[in-house]
Write a protein that holds these residues in place. Structure first.
Motif, short mmCIF file in Angstrom:
data_model
loop_
_atom_site.label_atom_id
_atom_site.label_comp_id
_atom_site.label_asym_id
_atom_site.label_seq_id
_atom_site.Cartn_x
_atom_site.Cartn_y
_atom_site.Cartn_z
N GLN A 2 0.89 -1.11 0.00
CA GLN A 2 -0.02 0.01 0.00
C GLN A 2 0.82 1.30 -0.01
OE1 GLN A 2 -2.17 -0.34 3.48
NE2 GLN A 2 -3.55 -1.95 2.68
N THR A 3 0.24 2.35 -0.33
CA THR A 3 0.80 3.64 -0.37
C THR A 3 0.84 4.31 1.22
OG1 THR A 3 -0.98 4.75 -1.23
CG2 THR A 3 0.72 3.95 -2.69
N ASP A 4 0.68 3.40 2.19
CA ASP A 4 0.84 3.83 3.31
C ASP A 4 1.85 4.74 3.70
OD1 ASP A 4 -1.86 3.07 4.01
OD2 ASP A 4 -1.20 1.32 4.96
N SER A 5 3.08 4.34 3.52
CA SER A 5 4.24 4.88 3.96
C SER A 5 4.44 6.38 3.39
CB SER A 5 5.57 4.05 3.23
OG SER A 5 5.51 4.26 2.14
N THR A 6 3.75 6.69 2.22
CA THR A 6 3.93 8.00 1.57
C THR A 6 2.99 8.83 2.46
OG1 THR A 6 3.97 7.07 -0.58
CG2 THR A 6 3.33 9.36 -0.21
N SER A 7 1.88 8.47 2.90
CA SER A 7 0.97 9.33 3.79
C SER A 7 1.44 9.37 5.28
CB SER A 7 -0.36 8.67 3.87
OG SER A 7 -0.39 6.94 4.42
N PHE A 21 5.16 8.77 24.83
CA PHE A 21 4.28 7.55 25.00
C PHE A 21 4.58 6.64 23.71
CE2 PHE A 21 0.35 5.24 23.85
CZ PHE A 21 0.00 4.69 25.06
N LYS A 22 4.76 6.94 22.62
CA LYS A 22 4.95 6.51 21.35
C LYS A 22 6.16 5.58 21.42
CE LYS A 22 2.36 6.41 17.24
NZ LYS A 22 1.61 6.94 16.26
N ARG A 23 7.16 6.46 21.87
CA ARG A 23 8.60 5.87 22.03
C ARG A 23 8.68 4.78 22.88
NH1 ARG A 23 10.36 11.80 21.54
NH2 ARG A 23 10.45 11.71 23.70
N SER A 24 7.91 4.98 24.10
CA SER A 24 7.93 4.02 24.98
C SER A 24 7.19 2.71 24.69
CB SER A 24 7.19 4.56 26.42
OG SER A 24 8.00 5.59 26.73
N THR A 25 6.18 2.90 23.85
CA THR A 25 5.56 1.82 23.07
C THR A 25 6.32 0.95 22.40
OG1 THR A 25 3.46 3.14 23.36
CG2 THR A 25 3.24 1.02 22.08
N VAL A 26 7.24 1.75 21.41
CA VAL A 26 8.09 0.91 20.73
C VAL A 26 8.93 0.03 21.42
CG1 VAL A 26 9.97 1.36 19.01
CG2 VAL A 26 7.94 2.66 18.97
N ILE A 27 9.48 0.62 22.56
CA ILE A 27 10.43 -0.27 23.42
C ILE A 27 9.82 -1.42 24.09
CG2 ILE A 27 12.15 -0.03 25.33
CD1 ILE A 27 12.86 1.38 22.94
N LYS A 34 8.78 -8.39 19.68
CA LYS A 34 7.89 -8.03 18.22
C LYS A 34 9.04 -7.74 17.40
CE LYS A 34 3.30 -7.77 19.46
NZ LYS A 34 2.35 -8.92 18.96
N SER A 35 8.97 -7.87 16.10
CA SER A 35 9.95 -7.43 15.01
C SER A 35 9.64 -6.01 14.91
CB SER A 35 9.64 -8.32 13.98
OG SER A 35 8.59 -8.00 13.16
N MET A 36 10.66 -5.43 14.25
CA MET A 36 10.45 -3.94 13.90
C MET A 36 9.39 -3.86 12.72
SD MET A 36 14.63 -2.74 13.75
CE MET A 36 15.56 -3.00 15.07
N CYS A 37 9.44 -4.82 11.88
CA CYS A 37 8.36 -4.74 10.72
C CYS A 37 6.89 -4.77 11.61
CB CYS A 37 8.46 -5.81 9.87
SG CYS A 37 7.34 -5.54 8.34
N GLU A 38 6.72 -5.50 12.51
CA GLU A 38 5.24 -5.62 13.42
C GLU A 38 5.05 -4.51 14.06
OE1 GLU A 38 4.87 -10.28 14.39
OE2 GLU A 38 6.29 -9.30 15.46
N ILE A 39 6.12 -3.89 14.85
CA ILE A 39 6.02 -2.60 15.39
C ILE A 39 5.71 -1.42 14.62
CG2 ILE A 39 7.25 -1.03 16.84
CD1 ILE A 39 9.03 -3.20 17.98
N LEU A 41 4.17 -1.49 11.63
CA LEU A 41 2.68 -1.73 11.16
C LEU A 41 1.54 -1.51 12.16
CD1 LEU A 41 3.22 -4.94 8.89
CD2 LEU A 41 2.84 -2.68 8.12
N LEU A 42 2.04 -1.95 13.60
CA LEU A 42 1.15 -1.69 14.60
C LEU A 42 0.89 -0.35 14.70
CD1 LEU A 42 -0.47 -3.25 16.88
CD2 LEU A 42 1.62 -2.98 18.18
N LEU A 43 1.95 0.54 14.78
CA LEU A 43 1.96 1.85 15.58
C LEU A 43 1.97 2.78 14.13
CD1 LEU A 43 4.86 1.90 18.26
CD2 LEU A 43 2.30 1.53 18.44
#
Length: 80
Positions: A2-7, A21-27, A34-39, A41-43
Motif C-alpha cells: 500500500q501507499t501508507d508509507s507516503t501518507s 508515549f509512542k517511543r515507550s510503546t516501541v520499546i 515483536k519484530s521491527m516490521c510488526e512494530i 505496522l502496529l504503530l
C-alpha cells in the motif's frame, strides 16, 4: 504494498518528533519480542524510526530526546 508509507511521511514530516508515549510503546513492543516490521505496522510509523528508537534505547538506556548542539556563536572583532 500500500501507499501508507507516503501518507505517513506527509503527515509526520521530518522535523516532527514522536511523543514519549509512542517511543515507550516501541520499546515495550521490542521487549515483547515483536519484530521491527510488526512494530512499524502496529504503530503506523516508519521502520527506520523504529530502528532508531531501539538503537538509541540500547546505547543510552533512554528514549528521551537529547539536547541538540547549538550553532556556534560568531565572534565579532571590533577594530577601534
Amino acid at each position: 504494498m500500500q501507499t501508507d508509507s507516503t501518507s505517513i511521511f506527509e503527515r509526520m514530516g521530518r522535523s516532527q518528533e514522536l511523543s514519549e508515549f509512542k517511543r515507550s510503546t516501541v520499546i515495550g513492543c521490542h521487549l515483547c519480542n515483536k519484530s521491527m516490521c510488526e512494530i512499524s505496522l502496529l504503530l503506523n510509523i516508519p521502520r527506520s524510526t523504529v530502528s532508531c528508537i531501539i538503537t538509541k534505547w540500547k546505547q543510552l538506556g533512554t528514549t528521551a530526546t537529547q539536547p541538540r548542539s547549538s550553532k556556534p556563536q560568531q565572534w565579532r572583532c571590533s577594530l577601534e
